[in-house]
Design an enzyme around this catalytic site. Structure first.
Site, mmCIF file in Angstrom:
data_model
loop_
_atom_site.group_PDB
_atom_site.id
_atom_site.type_symbol
_atom_site.label_atom_id
_atom_site.label_comp_id
_atom_site.label_asym_id
_atom_site.label_seq_id
_atom_site.Cartn_x
_atom_site.Cartn_y
_atom_site.Cartn_z
ATOM 1 N N LYS A 1 -10.399 8.114 2.335
ATOM 2 C CA LYS A 1 -9.571 8.061 3.542
ATOM 3 C C LYS A 1 -8.237 8.724 3.255
ATOM 4 O O LYS A 1 -7.722 8.642 2.129
ATOM 5 C CB LYS A 1 -9.319 6.614 3.997
ATOM 6 C CG LYS A 1 -8.376 6.518 5.198
ATOM 7 C CD LYS A 1 -8.005 5.092 5.563
ATOM 8 C CE LYS A 1 -7.007 5.087 6.715
ATOM 9 N NZ LYS A 1 -6.599 3.715 7.100
ATOM 10 N N GLU B 1 3.529 -2.888 12.677
ATOM 11 C CA GLU B 1 2.888 -3.192 11.401
ATOM 12 C C GLU B 1 3.818 -3.874 10.399
ATOM 13 O O GLU B 1 4.828 -3.301 9.981
ATOM 14 C CB GLU B 1 2.311 -1.921 10.784
ATOM 15 C CG GLU B 1 1.407 -2.186 9.596
ATOM 16 C CD GLU B 1 0.625 -0.961 9.185
ATOM 17 O OE1 GLU B 1 0.199 -0.911 8.019
ATOM 18 O OE2 GLU B 1 0.431 -0.054 10.016
#
EC number: 5.4.4.2
Length: 470
Positions: free
Chosen positions: A215, A265
């Site tokens: 990723k 976040e």
């Protein structure tokens, strides 16, 4: 003293309390923070902050909106152009916090990567910069306070220090601020542009096929240029209108340069030896109505690509907490974090830190998470630098605060650099095997929707990338 002071009484009460604080100073009070705090009438903190003439301004609001602070000037600042060594940095911050009032906090942040700034627009921020505001207006729940943080060093004359604070106080205004029109919009420029973005995604997918990466998070920088310099606090105030469930932050080091944002976040929150964090990844927009919103939520929860992307973050955070903590618990099922324009997959972690584990240890192990870097972390960071072609600066770096006993840091995404007459919007997308460049471009458009909404009244309808918040 009345429960809350109004503006007419504030100056007299403040000066009286400050003089009493200095009158009681003993030798053991030097080289540590002291704090005076008085209750005042509630107000719009960002409008108050906008009205101040100091170039140094600090703003922080937690995600749930329970705590909010606007700070002016600096009682102490810690910054450095050198790559931060987390233990040395935290030891320096703790120097004056060890015996301080627990309400005293250093607010600030640091670069995404541990390298020198390669973009002159980020130079003022250094590799890290933390400030204890000299004056603060705080909203804690339904109560509002005015505070002053005092640090008298052993080589200072306390009477001179008092006069300097009183002189700074004389410049503080509690007059109502006027709403400010933003300057005329000129042009938008995306870097990379769409053809290069497609090439970047192709390069990343090739790295997957060569088993270099699992990723990678690739970002884009969008420059919105205006006729005149922007007021960072006015822009932050407009941004905050769009979404109530976010950490809002603003770090301004001169009149027209600031890093601002509203990130969903959390990196971590520490209360003594207890640590709280979460894995957030995967994105869908919010629906126009409840039915569409639920359909998009179910699509997110059942998306193999998004669940796989989120699993990388879950596994990374779980491994890290198992190293840092003696006990770790994690939510069994995935939940969805719903914001005003977007929704994300989320899992919440809780842990009890082992003896000797500090904020330096936590930062070194948690940042960058796979949600902003990639998997494996080190190769992903190298590829980001090769592929993106621009300096992220503080974008996606840790931003937050630290006090004597507690700390909280968010991930500096959904953020922007205000630099003179330009607004640089930063946003990224998680790329895994099976990602499509066009879909990831649209995801980034959705992620900058909050900023576009904040300035949309001056951006012509035909401008590319115009986004709306549902």
């Amino acid at each position: 003293m009345p429960a809350r002071l109004v503006a007419a009484e504030m100056d007299q009460a403040f000066v009286k309390e400050l003089k009493a604080l200095f009158a009681g100073l003993e030798k053991q009070d030097y080289n540590r923070f002291l704090r005076m705090q008085i209750p005042i009438a509630g107000m719009d903190l960002l409008q108050w902050l906008k009205n101040q003439t100091s170039e140094i301004k600090t703003y922080w609001r937690d995600r749930e909106g329970r705590f909010e602070v606007a700070g002016v000037s600096a009682a102490d600042s810690v910054s450095g152009a050198l790559v931060p060594e987390y233990h040395a940095l935290m030891n320096r911050l703790k120097t004056y916090l060890a015996d301080a009032d627990p309400r005293v906090r250093y607010y600030g942040g640091m670069r995404f990567n541990r390298k020198h700034a390669s973009d002159y627009r980020w130079e003022l921020f250094s590799s890290y910069h933390f400030t204890v505001p000299l004056f603060e207006v705080i909203r804690d729940g339904d109560k509002t306070f005015l505070a002053c943080n005092v640090l008298v060093r052993d080589d200072q004359d306390k009477n001179k220090a008092l006069l300097e604070i009183l002189n700074a106080w004389s410049g503080i205004s509690f007059q109502a601020a006027e709403h400010e029109a933003l300057p005329a919009f000129i042009r938008r420029t995306d870097f990379p542009d769409k053809p290069r973005w497609h090439q970047n995604i192709h390069t990343a997918l090739k790295a997957f096929s060569e088993n270099k990466l699992e990723k990678i998070v690739l970002a884009r920088r969008t420059c919105m240029e205006f006729e005149h310099p922007l007021n960072p606090v006015e822009l932050l105030w407009r941004l905050k209108l769009n979404n109530h469930r976010a950490y809002y932050f603003g770090f301004q080091f001169n009149e027209r340069t600031a890093f601002i944002g509203g990130t969903p976040e959390q990196l971590y929150r520490r209360e003594g030896i207890n640590i709280f964090t979460e894995a957030v990844a995967g994105t869908r927009r919010r629906g126009h109505n409840r039915e569409e919103d639920l359909r998009l939520e179910n699509d997110l929860l059942n998306s193999e690509k998004d669940v796989r992307e989120h699993r990388f973050v879950v596994d990374s955070i779980g491994d890290t907490l198992n190293e840092l903590c003696s006990r770790v618990s994690v939510e069994k099922n995935l939940s969805v974090l719903k914001l005003s324009s977007l929704q994300h997959l989320r899992k919440i972690f809780r842990g009890t830190l082992k003896d000797g584990q500090s904020d330096a240890c936590i930062l070194a192990r948690l940042h960058p998470t796979p949600a902003v870097g990639g998997v494996p972390s080190a190769p992903a960071m190298e590829e980001i630098e090769k592929i993106e072609g621009f300096d992220r600066g503080w974008y996606a770096g840790p931003v937050g605060w630290i006090s004597r006993n507690d700390a909280e840091f968010a991930v500096g995404i959904r953020s922007a650099l205000v630099y003179e007459n330009a607004l640089y919007l930063y946003s990224g997308a998680g790329i895994v095997q099976g990602s499509h460049a066009e879909n990831e471009w649209e995801e980034i458009e959705n992620k900058i929707a909050g900023f576009m909404s904040a300035i949309e009244q001056i951006v012509p309808e035909h401008q590319p990338g115009k986004a709306h918040v549902f």
